[in-house]
Design an enzyme around this catalytic site. Structure first.
Site, PDB file in Angstrom:
ATOM      1  N   ASN A 189      62.163 -72.228  -8.734  1.00 55.83           N
ATOM      2  CA  ASN A 189      61.244 -71.084  -8.715  1.00 55.83           C
ATOM      3  C   ASN A 189      61.951 -69.840  -8.164  1.00 55.83           C
ATOM      4  OD1 ASN A 189      58.367 -71.888  -9.579  1.00 55.83           O
ATOM      5  ND2 ASN A 189      59.150 -73.626  -8.434  1.00 55.83           N
ATOM      6  N   MET A 201      58.458 -76.374   2.160  1.00 57.08           N
ATOM      7  CA  MET A 201      57.702 -77.584   2.471  1.00 57.08           C
ATOM      8  C   MET A 201      57.233 -77.642   3.923  1.00 57.08           C
ATOM      9  SD  MET A 201      57.304 -78.894  -0.310  1.00 57.08           S
ATOM     10  CE  MET A 201      56.779 -80.582  -0.154  1.00 57.08           C
ATOM     11  N   HIS A 202      56.977 -76.515   4.517  1.00 56.17           N
ATOM     12  CA  HIS A 202      56.385 -76.488   5.863  1.00 56.17           C
ATOM     13  C   HIS A 202      54.999 -75.867   5.775  1.00 56.17           C
ATOM     14  CE1 HIS A 202      59.553 -77.902   8.359  1.00 56.17           C
ATOM     15  NE2 HIS A 202      60.369 -76.879   8.228  1.00 56.17           N
ATOM     16  N   ASN A 224      52.255 -68.148  -1.819  1.00 54.74           N
ATOM     17  CA  ASN A 224      52.794 -69.504  -1.949  1.00 54.74           C
ATOM     18  C   ASN A 224      52.485 -70.064  -3.332  1.00 54.74           C
ATOM     19  OD1 ASN A 224      53.847 -72.108  -0.990  1.00 54.74           O
ATOM     20  ND2 ASN A 224      51.711 -72.796  -1.079  1.00 54.74           N
ATOM     21  N   HIS A 249      51.666 -73.396  -5.410  1.00 51.28           N
ATOM     22  CA  HIS A 249      51.240 -74.787  -5.219  1.00 51.28           C
ATOM     23  C   HIS A 249      50.868 -75.372  -6.586  1.00 51.28           C
ATOM     24  CE1 HIS A 249      49.908 -78.343  -3.237  1.00 51.28           C
ATOM     25  NE2 HIS A 249      48.704 -78.252  -3.760  1.00 51.28           N
ATOM     26  N   GLU A 262      55.093 -73.243 -13.370  1.00 52.15           N
ATOM     27  CA  GLU A 262      55.361 -72.647 -12.047  1.00 52.15           C
ATOM     28  C   GLU A 262      56.272 -71.431 -12.194  1.00 52.15           C
ATOM     29  OE1 GLU A 262      57.208 -75.794  -9.902  1.00 52.15           O
ATOM     30  OE2 GLU A 262      55.326 -76.674  -9.241  1.00 52.15           O
TER      31      GLU A 262
END
Ligand code: GRF
Length: 212
Positions: free
Chosen positions: A13, A104-105, A124, A126, A195
């Protein structure tokens, strides 16, 4: 406009954003910094190839420092996030938007609050629809729900980041119909392709809301 991109993995991405800045898809926009929480993230290689400065922000030293502390994990995460905000706020030029692209936090208010005070937006990616399959492994969980006949479609969204995981206001979403007999790997490929389109569209829409 200036973008800072947070990554944890492959960075496909991030690559979509790099390509969009190079083409006219995101006019007058550049990625000025990439931050990864994983040293081995291939996205760091992609950034270097594109001559984009990078930072590796490692959680381990914070965990070690607080290994004996009561609630050490939370304290470590709070300090880690406060320092992450400092890294971003010390960037020159400062980003207009932070894009979490496979980050990934779960970010905490220790990061969000200083960033909000600086009027920097955070978005973000998702790979699910609003309110569905929050958290990690969303594509696999949607695929499994489809095998059980519980759903017919899943999707992808770009949303504003708040302290609750994958729960901020959606900026752009796209439904993805699920297909009988399709393997999880094939679904993942299909979703990653979407994405890569949405990360650019979501960034474009966010930039459009910024009054210079
Ligand atoms: C996306 O599905 C993201 O939600 C998940 O990993 C993928 C991003 O991968 N965390 P990449 O690092 O952008 O290729």
């Amino acid at each position: 406009f200036n973008l800072a991109v947070l990554i944890s993995g492959n960075g496909s991405n991030l690559q979509a954003l790099i390509d969009a800045c190079a083409s006219s898809a995101l006019p007058n926009t550049r990625i000025t910094h990439v931050i990864s929480n994983r040293k081995a993230a291939y996205g760091l290689e992609r950034a270097k190839k594109a001559s984009i400065p990078t930072s590796y922000h490692n959680l381990v030293p914070y965990k070690k420092k607080h290994a004996e502390t009561l609630d050490g994990a939370q304290v470590a995460r709070a300090e880690y996030d406060a320092d992450l905000a400092k890294i971003v706020l010390n960037l020159d030029p400062r980003p207009d938007v932070i894009v979490c692209a496979g980050w990934m936090h779960i970010v905490t208010p220790d990061f969000l609050n200083p960033i909000a005070e600086a009027d920097i937006k955070i978005i973000n990616l998702h790979p699910a629809l609003p309110g569905e399959f929050a958290g990690a492994g969303a594509i696999e969980r949607a695929w499994q729900a489809f095998q059980k006949g519980d759903i017919k479609r899943t999707g992808v969204m770009i949303h504003e980041v708040i302290a609750e995981v994958d729960a901020g206001k959606a900026i752009v979403t796209q439904e993805v119909p699920l297909r009988e007999g399709e393997s999880l790997e094939d679904l993942e490929q299909r979703i990653h392709g979407i994405e890569h389109e949405l990360i650019v569209e979501g960034t474009r829409r966010t930039l459009a809301t910024i009054k210079r």
